[in-house]
Design a protein around this motif. Structure first.
Motif, PDB file in Angstrom:
ATOM      1  N   GLY A  27       3.700   8.673   5.374  1.00 24.30           N
ATOM      2  CA  GLY A  27       2.310   8.782   5.718  1.00 24.30           C
ATOM      3  C   GLY A  27       1.621  10.048   5.196  1.00 24.30           C
ATOM      4  O   GLY A  27       2.320  10.986   4.941  1.00 24.30           O
ATOM      5  N   THR A  28       0.399  10.384   5.421  1.00 23.08           N
ATOM      6  CA  THR A  28      -0.089  11.467   4.871  1.00 23.08           C
ATOM      7  C   THR A  28      -0.161  12.530   5.919  1.00 23.08           C
ATOM      8  O   THR A  28      -0.512  13.801   5.591  1.00 23.08           O
ATOM      9  N   ALA A  29       0.668  12.378   7.148  1.00 25.60           N
ATOM     10  CA  ALA A  29       0.661  13.555   7.841  1.00 25.60           C
ATOM     11  C   ALA A  29       1.869  14.271   7.932  1.00 25.60           C
ATOM     12  O   ALA A  29       2.216  15.213   8.492  1.00 25.60           O
ATOM     13  N   GLN A  43      10.731  12.010  -3.628  1.00 28.01           N
ATOM     14  CA  GLN A  43      10.277  13.024  -2.660  1.00 28.01           C
ATOM     15  C   GLN A  43      11.034  13.585  -1.595  1.00 28.01           C
ATOM     16  O   GLN A  43      11.802  12.948  -1.049  1.00 28.01           O
ATOM     17  N   GLN A  58       9.018  16.608   8.347  1.00 23.43           N
ATOM     18  CA  GLN A  58       8.513  15.825   8.985  1.00 23.43           C
ATOM     19  C   GLN A  58       9.234  15.730  10.513  1.00 23.43           C
ATOM     20  O   GLN A  58      10.628  15.808  10.733  1.00 23.43           O
ATOM     21  N   THR A  99       9.384   5.444  10.680  1.00 24.85           N
ATOM     22  CA  THR A  99       9.343   5.006   9.375  1.00 24.85           C
ATOM     23  C   THR A  99      10.801   4.176   9.092  1.00 24.85           C
ATOM     24  O   THR A  99      10.790   2.983   8.267  1.00 24.85           O
ATOM     25  N   THR A 103       0.760   3.966  -3.123  1.00 25.73           N
ATOM     26  CA  THR A 103       0.341   5.265  -2.922  1.00 25.73           C
ATOM     27  C   THR A 103       1.432   6.527  -2.805  1.00 25.73           C
ATOM     28  O   THR A 103       1.369   7.847  -2.894  1.00 25.73           O
ATOM     29  N   ASP A 104       2.720   5.599  -2.753  1.00 33.97           N
ATOM     30  CA  ASP A 104       3.963   6.960  -2.579  1.00 33.97           C
ATOM     31  C   ASP A 104       3.819   7.826  -1.336  1.00 33.97           C
ATOM     32  O   ASP A 104       4.545   8.803  -1.645  1.00 33.97           O
ATOM     33  N   GLU A 105       3.622   7.132  -0.241  1.00 33.10           N
ATOM     34  CA  GLU A 105       3.435   7.837   0.908  1.00 33.10           C
ATOM     35  C   GLU A 105       4.150   7.035   1.927  1.00 33.10           C
ATOM     36  O   GLU A 105       3.660   6.648   3.091  1.00 33.10           O
ATOM     37  N   ASP A 130       0.674  -1.132   0.000  1.00 28.47           N
ATOM     38  CA  ASP A 130      -0.006   0.064   0.028  1.00 28.47           C
ATOM     39  C   ASP A 130       0.728   1.259   0.011  1.00 28.47           C
ATOM     40  O   ASP A 130       0.385   2.424  -0.569  1.00 28.47           O
ATOM     41  N   THR A 131       2.078   1.073   0.728  1.00 26.72           N
ATOM     42  CA  THR A 131       2.662   2.381   0.856  1.00 26.72           C
ATOM     43  C   THR A 131       3.381   2.922  -0.320  1.00 26.72           C
ATOM     44  O   THR A 131       3.500   3.914  -0.776  1.00 26.72           O
ATOM     45  N   ARG A 184       5.857  19.099   1.225  1.00 20.99           N
ATOM     46  CA  ARG A 184       6.169  17.963   0.493  1.00 20.99           C
ATOM     47  C   ARG A 184       6.510  18.274  -1.036  1.00 20.99           C
ATOM     48  O   ARG A 184       5.758  18.925  -1.524  1.00 20.99           O
TER      49      ARG A 184
END
Length: 258
Positions: free
Chosen positions: A114-116, A137, A141, A149, A109-111, A105-106, A120
């Motif tokens: 995470g979305t927080a 990217q 953070q 991570t 979605t290229d995250e 999934d990561t 970016r």
């Protein structure tokens, strides 16, 4: 037709001379090992009193200035023409255990952070020779979240050494995750190599996808480099080294206007 050089010549030159001037970035000296914590264990965060995280996070313009582009990499890299065709067909799959599902999934979605994540900037490049795609990217953070991570990436060669992934069409792919050696750059770094093997009408194939992350103070970079066919770990490592140096230089300039 396979590429002849393992690493683009422009990238080799930048790494050997450390004097590349793309995007008007000057190269800093590489910090000594004593100035950087090791990434061999999850406890790599620096204390607030000594960490460069005390500096303000990058602005959007500065984050964009820290990106790596096709100019840095040279042939055969070019601006992307869209998401790679294998992304939907292979990465959108159900996997067990849960950490392997999270990995799929990561990268889909290229995250990675995470979305927080804060500010970016993202760029995607295509390899015109081998059909690989590199997605890069830079994010701002909190260091503790980046370290989390990195620790997760470090655990994947154990939890997802081998696993099965089933696509929406019911095709079963054999997945494997192994550690990927990284150059000693940034304040902390980690990388893994994911492979998904299966069969299609054309025969057996393997998707290879390198996933790497580097923390530089309160900012971080992430990249994926993958495709069906030859995927050079040296390109992944070289881009990480080049990107960490550029990000460090943007930070060193005291967040002057770019």
């Amino acid at each position: 037709m396979p590429r002849t050089p393992a690493v683009p010549l422009v990238l080799v030159s930048a790494l050997l001379t450390a004097t590349a001037t793309a995007c008007s970035v000057d190269w800093p000296e590489t910090p000594s090992a004593a100035e950087r914590p090791s990434t061999s264990t999850p406890t790599t965060a620096q204390s607030p009193s000594t960490s460069p995280a005390a500096a303000p996070s990058l602005t959007r313009a500065q984050t964009e200035a820290a990106l790596i582009t096709e100019t840095d990499l040279g042939d055969p890299w070019m601006p992307t023409e869209g998401a790679a065709t294998w992304r939907d067909g292979l990465l959108k799959a159900a996997a067990r255990p849960a950490e392997c599902q999270r990995l799929l999934d990561t990268v889909y979605t290229d995250e990675l952070f995470g979305t927080a994540a804060g500010t970016r900037a993202v760029v995607a490049l295509d390899d015109a020779w081998d059909g690989a795609q590199l997605r890069y990217q830079v994010v701002t953070q909190r260091p503790a979240e980046v370290e989390s991570t990195l620790a997760w990436l470090r655990s994947l060669p154990r939890t997802c050494a081998t696993f099965a992934a089933t696509t929406a069409q019911g095709a079963v792919r054999e997945g494997q995750v192994s550690g990927l050696e990284m150059p000693d750059v940034g304040d902390a770094r980690e990388a893994v190599r994911l492979t998904l093997t299966g069969e299609s009408a054309e025969g057996e194939f393997t998707l290879t996808l390198d996933v790497a992350a580097v923390r530089v103070g309160a900012d971080a970079l992430a990249l994926t480099n993958g495709g069906i066919g030859e995927v050079s770990a040296e390109v992944t490592q070289g881009v990480a080294e080049l990107g960490a140096a550029r990000l460090a230089e943007v930070r060193k300039r005291g967040r002057a206007e770019v």
